[in-house]
Design a protein around this motif. Structure first.
Motif, mmCIF file in Angstrom:
data_model
loop_
_atom_site.group_PDB
_atom_site.id
_atom_site.type_symbol
_atom_site.label_atom_id
_atom_site.label_comp_id
_atom_site.label_asym_id
_atom_site.label_seq_id
_atom_site.Cartn_x
_atom_site.Cartn_y
_atom_site.Cartn_z
ATOM 1 N N VAL A 90 0.856 -1.194 0.000
ATOM 2 C CA VAL A 90 0.000 0.000 0.000
ATOM 3 C C VAL A 90 0.889 1.240 0.000
ATOM 4 O O VAL A 90 2.066 1.159 -0.320
ATOM 5 C CB VAL A 90 -0.962 -0.020 1.215
ATOM 6 C CG1 VAL A 90 -2.013 -1.104 1.076
ATOM 7 C CG2 VAL A 90 -0.192 -0.190 2.516
ATOM 8 N N GLY A 91 0.338 2.404 0.371
ATOM 9 C CA GLY A 91 1.098 3.648 0.351
ATOM 10 C C GLY A 91 2.074 3.742 1.516
ATOM 11 O O GLY A 91 2.232 2.800 2.293
ATOM 12 N N ASN A 139 -1.270 9.741 1.916
ATOM 13 C CA ASN A 139 -2.540 10.460 2.074
ATOM 14 C C ASN A 139 -3.683 9.851 1.285
ATOM 15 O O ASN A 139 -4.459 10.557 0.643
ATOM 16 C CB ASN A 139 -2.389 11.942 1.695
ATOM 17 C CG ASN A 139 -1.343 12.639 2.527
ATOM 18 O OD1 ASN A 139 -1.182 12.327 3.702
ATOM 19 N ND2 ASN A 139 -0.626 13.563 1.931
ATOM 20 N N MET A 140 -3.767 8.535 1.321
ATOM 21 C CA MET A 140 -4.849 7.882 0.597
ATOM 22 C C MET A 140 -5.581 6.885 1.478
ATOM 23 O O MET A 140 -5.026 6.334 2.419
ATOM 24 C CB MET A 140 -4.292 7.103 -0.592
ATOM 25 C CG MET A 140 -3.965 7.971 -1.779
ATOM 26 S SD MET A 140 -3.297 6.965 -3.100
ATOM 27 C CE MET A 140 -2.928 8.251 -4.281
ATOM 28 N N HIS A 164 -6.961 3.322 0.799
ATOM 29 C CA HIS A 164 -6.877 2.248 -0.197
ATOM 30 C C HIS A 164 -7.997 1.247 0.070
ATOM 31 O O HIS A 164 -8.081 0.702 1.177
ATOM 32 C CB HIS A 164 -5.535 1.515 -0.101
ATOM 33 C CG HIS A 164 -4.336 2.415 -0.161
ATOM 34 N ND1 HIS A 164 -3.893 3.003 -1.324
ATOM 35 C CD2 HIS A 164 -3.490 2.832 0.806
ATOM 36 C CE1 HIS A 164 -2.816 3.730 -1.065
ATOM 37 N NE2 HIS A 164 -2.560 3.654 0.219
ATOM 38 N N ILE A 174 -6.007 -3.884 -4.689
ATOM 39 C CA ILE A 174 -6.544 -2.561 -4.381
ATOM 40 C C ILE A 174 -7.436 -2.145 -5.542
ATOM 41 O O ILE A 174 -6.991 -2.127 -6.691
ATOM 42 C CB ILE A 174 -5.413 -1.531 -4.180
ATOM 43 C CG1 ILE A 174 -4.583 -1.903 -2.954
ATOM 44 C CG2 ILE A 174 -5.975 -0.127 -4.046
ATOM 45 C CD1 ILE A 174 -3.394 -1.009 -2.719
ATOM 46 N N ASN A 192 -8.250 4.014 -4.863
ATOM 47 C CA ASN A 192 -7.407 4.840 -3.997
ATOM 48 C C ASN A 192 -8.053 6.209 -3.901
ATOM 49 O O ASN A 192 -8.195 6.899 -4.904
ATOM 50 C CB ASN A 192 -6.008 4.995 -4.589
ATOM 51 C CG ASN A 192 -5.295 3.661 -4.697
ATOM 52 O OD1 ASN A 192 -5.003 3.025 -3.699
ATOM 53 N ND2 ASN A 192 -5.043 3.220 -5.918
ATOM 54 N N LEU A 247 -7.837 9.939 -2.496
ATOM 55 C CA LEU A 247 -6.927 10.921 -1.913
ATOM 56 C C LEU A 247 -7.674 11.733 -0.859
ATOM 57 O O LEU A 247 -8.720 12.314 -1.150
ATOM 58 C CB LEU A 247 -6.414 11.837 -3.033
ATOM 59 C CG LEU A 247 -5.175 12.664 -2.782
ATOM 60 C CD1 LEU A 247 -3.992 11.779 -2.428
ATOM 61 C CD2 LEU A 247 -4.856 13.500 -4.014
ATOM 62 N N VAL A 248 -7.144 11.748 0.357
ATOM 63 C CA VAL A 248 -7.774 12.526 1.432
ATOM 64 C C VAL A 248 -6.769 13.540 1.961
ATOM 65 O O VAL A 248 -5.664 13.663 1.433
ATOM 66 C CB VAL A 248 -8.275 11.593 2.570
ATOM 67 C CG1 VAL A 248 -9.384 10.681 2.087
ATOM 68 C CG2 VAL A 248 -7.123 10.781 3.157
#
Lengths: 325, 399
Positions: A137-138, A161-162, A164, A173, A176, A178-179
């Motif tokens: 993941v990120g 900042n995601m 997933h 996944i 995704n 983005l937050v």
């Protein structure tokens, strides 16, 4: 005299706990610096026992039958399994390095663990304690939420900042989202319609529509007399009926009570310093907050949004879970 | 009338197709990292010898972090690093990188070289990050609208230190400074901080750099005699504040001063943007990731380089673009912020493009405190109690 009376009262209560499981519950609080778990009777709101753990206990959860407590002991790179009756550590799980937060699947068979140092989500089979899969993941995976039907897990990555969305069949996944900066926690509504993701540095909670996997609303917070930088959303809990939510706001020392249908913040509840995670009692009478820097937890009455009592626990309380029975 | 319109819509269609294929093919963002490396630089303690990958390792971890995110967004980040000797002309290196498509430059070079790069790329599609130079003038009279400072200025570092000394009620300072320009500049910032926060410099003394070896076999014997005598004639003070960026004498002072007083500034308790032992605010994670990559723990310049690279990455992710103009505009937007393990969102000062940041106060082993200290208030951001605030800044950015 006084002491005996208190001891008697406590022991009476322990008995009533055993015989009337629906009346009182047991809360378990992981103390990150104290290397311990404080066991709290939610009826008397007193610490009844302290369990020694490995190094740096953080994420904590309990099996759906209430028999086992799972706690991430991050600096030992494992998850400890604690018998809820005897309070003995009965085993460890192959969590991968530096586990911080996890979530139990609705069927209780799997544990999904965020491994911060390796940018992975580890899937553990609890039936044979084996690793089923590792999903890249990120950067700095942290928050873990599972959909009520168990088909999707949401992991948040703090530097990427995601949120997933991971398909729990294929371990792929699929989305995704983005937050805002440093997403810490993901919480599904019990009807599976929404996922709420808190952003600690961004200062917001993103409400993600689970059908479209798009942000449908962003909740922001403003507290009179508190600088915006100190408002850092971390823990999120939503009532089963999906009407009310609580968001802990870190160093602002407050928990926000939010109308989960209109997303309006109804109240800011002063609790303790650096408020971190939250857990409901199963009857949703109380929500309990861990206040890291003041070494206590606060019981908030869900109906009124009033802080009822703060209870001193170990050093740097981090996570909290309440037994289902 | 009809024809041109059709033509126009056709052009639109072509542009559309081009855009979508470009999005699929991954946006490439090339970042250049230029640093001046002084060969055989001496330090008083061998433990302070700069590691070979100083700064660069921070940039590399930043690129890795950006690429982990880039996997999900179809963006790819690459780093070109260039090492220069202090006397090298930087322009050919800049031109070469520009020719290769680099539009973002992270610099760990002298203030003069920062200005050279800024003016060389003036009105071109380039964004420059000053990750190394602490000179106040780059944030004041010599500020440039194409230079963003992730390095804290000397004024920021001095104010952070002063706030803590005032909080400790160590108000009377004995200021000792070296004779090289960097030492004098650091001393000037410390004087300014003393005035700002109500400290009193009771005595000032210059330690003249006469050259010579930094360490010799029996050097300690001489130092043990020199330092007490050197600090003997000061008026009574609470703390010795030393300004020795050139590392000629500063770390000789602790335990050797005439009066038994704590030493701070360039030795003892120092103000830094980052520290290898810092683990607060989730920093354990970046420290672990960094150590795994670099084989050592993270220092200030590593963090300053990492932050610059992450700012580009964050802006590229949010704007879904590799276009330097868009990324530049996003970073300079008043709402821009970035998470950099500093306990709060990190933002840019719009009057001189300096990154607002807390300052860590650390000795050799641990972080002792973090400034701004509680109680130093500000009407906008408490971080603006550190360094040149808007009304004090002489910077006039070209729009």
């Amino acid at each position: 005299m006084k002491k005996t009376a208190l001891a008697l009262l406590t022991s009476t209560c322990m008995t009533c706990l055993a015989s009337l499981p629906s009346a009182a519950f047991t809360a378990y609080v992981s103390n990150e610096k104290g290397n311990s778990i404080s066991v709290i009777d939610t009826d008397t709101k007193e610490v009844v026992k302290t369990i020694k753990t490995g190094n740096r206990p953080r994420g904590i959860t309990i099996s759906h039958d209430g028999k086992f407590i799972y706690v991430c002991v991050s600096d030992d790179d494992t998850i400890e399994v604690i018998d809820a009756k005897t309070h003995q550590i009965v085993g460890t799980l192959p969590s991968g390095p530096d586990p911080e937060l996890f979530v139990l699947s609705p069927d209780g068979k799997r544990l999904y663990v965020a491994n911060e140092d390796d940018n992975l989500v580890t899937v553990i089979n609890l039936e044979d304690n084996s690793v089923i899969n590792e999903i890249p993941v990120g950067v700095e995976p942290e928050g873990m939420g599972v959909s009520p039907d168990g088909k999707f897990v949401v992991n948040t990555s703090e530097t990427t900042n995601m949120a997933h969305f991971i398909d729990t069949d294929s371990f792929e996944i699929t989305h995704n989202v983005l937050v805002d900066s440093r997403p810490r926690f993901a919480e599904f509504k019990s009807d599976g319609s929404e996922v709420w993701v808190s952003s600690e540095i961004g200062g917001t909670v993103s409400v993600i529509d689970n059908a479209s996997r798009e942000i449908k609303h962003k909740i922001s917070f403003a507290i009179q007399g508190v600088v915006a930088e100190a408002i850092q959303p971390v823990g999120v809990r939503i009532t089963k009926d999906g009407k009310k939510a609580f968001v802990s706001l870190g160093p602002s020392n407050r928990v926000a009570m939010v109308n989960a249908e209109t997303y309006e913040v109804e109240k800011y509840i002063l609790v303790g310093q650096r408020v971190w995670q939250l857990a409901f009692t199963p009857d949703e009478k109380y929500v309990i907050s861990t206040n890291g820097n003041s070494n206590d937890v606060t019981f908030i009455e869900v109906a009124s949004g009033k802080a009822v009592k703060s209870v001193a626990v170990g050093q740097l309380p981090w996570g909290v879970v309440v037994s289902p029975n | 009338m009809k024809r041109p319109r059709r033509l126009l819509s056709l052009v639109g269609l072509v542009a559309c197709v081009h855009l979508s294929s470009a999005a699929q093919a991954a946006d490439k963002v090339s970042i250049g990292y230029l640093q001046t490396v002084e060969k055989g630089r001496l330090t008083i303690s061998v433990l302070d010898q700069p590691p070979k990958n100083l700064g660069l390792a921070g940039a590399e971890v930043g690129i890795n972090d950006n690429n982990t995110t880039g996997r999900f967004t179809g963006q790819e980040f690459s780093l070109d690093d260039v090492k220069l000797a202090p006397d090298d002309d930087m322009i050919p290196a800049l031109n070469k990188l520009y020719g290769q498509g680099v539009r973002f430059f992270v610099l760990d070079v002298s203030a003069d070289n920062v200005l050279k790069a800024a003016d060389h790329f003036k009105s071109r599609d380039v964004v420059i990050f000053n990750a190394g130079a602490r000179d106040n003038r780059l944030r004041n009279e010599d500020c440039r609208s194409n230079v963003i400072h992730t390095a804290p200025s000397r004024a920021i570092l001095a104010d952070g230190l002063a706030q803590y000394l005032i909080w400790k009620k160590w108000r009377d300072w004995f200021l000792v400074f070296g004779s090289n320009p960097a030492d004098q500049a650091w001393a000037a910032s410390l004087r300014r901080a003393a005035t700002r926060y109500g400290a009193r410099i009771v005595t000032e003394k210059e330690y003249v750099d006469t050259g010579g070896a930094r360490q010799t076999d029996s050097g300690h014997a001489q130092v043990q005699k020199q330092m007490p005598v050197f600090t003997q004639d000061a008026e009574d003070h609470d703390v010795v504040v030393v300004a020795d960026e050139s590392e000629v004498f500063g770390t000789y002072l602790p335990y050797r001063t005439w009066l038994p007083r704590p030493v701070t500034g360039s030795a003892g308790l120092q103000s830094v943007s980052w520290h290898p032992a810092f683990e607060g605010w989730g920093a354990a994670q970046i420290q672990n990731r960094f150590a795994k990559h670099a084989g050592r723990r993270m220092k200030g310049i590593d963090m300053q380089a990492w932050t610059a690279i992450r700012m580009v990455g964050e802006a590229a992710t949010r704007t879904k673009s590799a276009d330097p103009a868009k990324i530049d505009a996003y970073i300079k937007d008043p709402d821009f912020s970035i998470a950099a393990f500093k306990g709060q969102k990190i933002t840019l000062r719009d009057w001189n493009l300096q990154l607002r940041q807390p300052v860590l106060l650390a000795d050799g082993k641990n972080v002792v405190s973090i400034s701004p200290q509680a109680g130093f208030l500000h009407q906008f951001s408490e971080l603006d109690t550190l360094g040149y605030d808007k009304p004090e800044s002489s910077c006039k950015l070209e729009k």
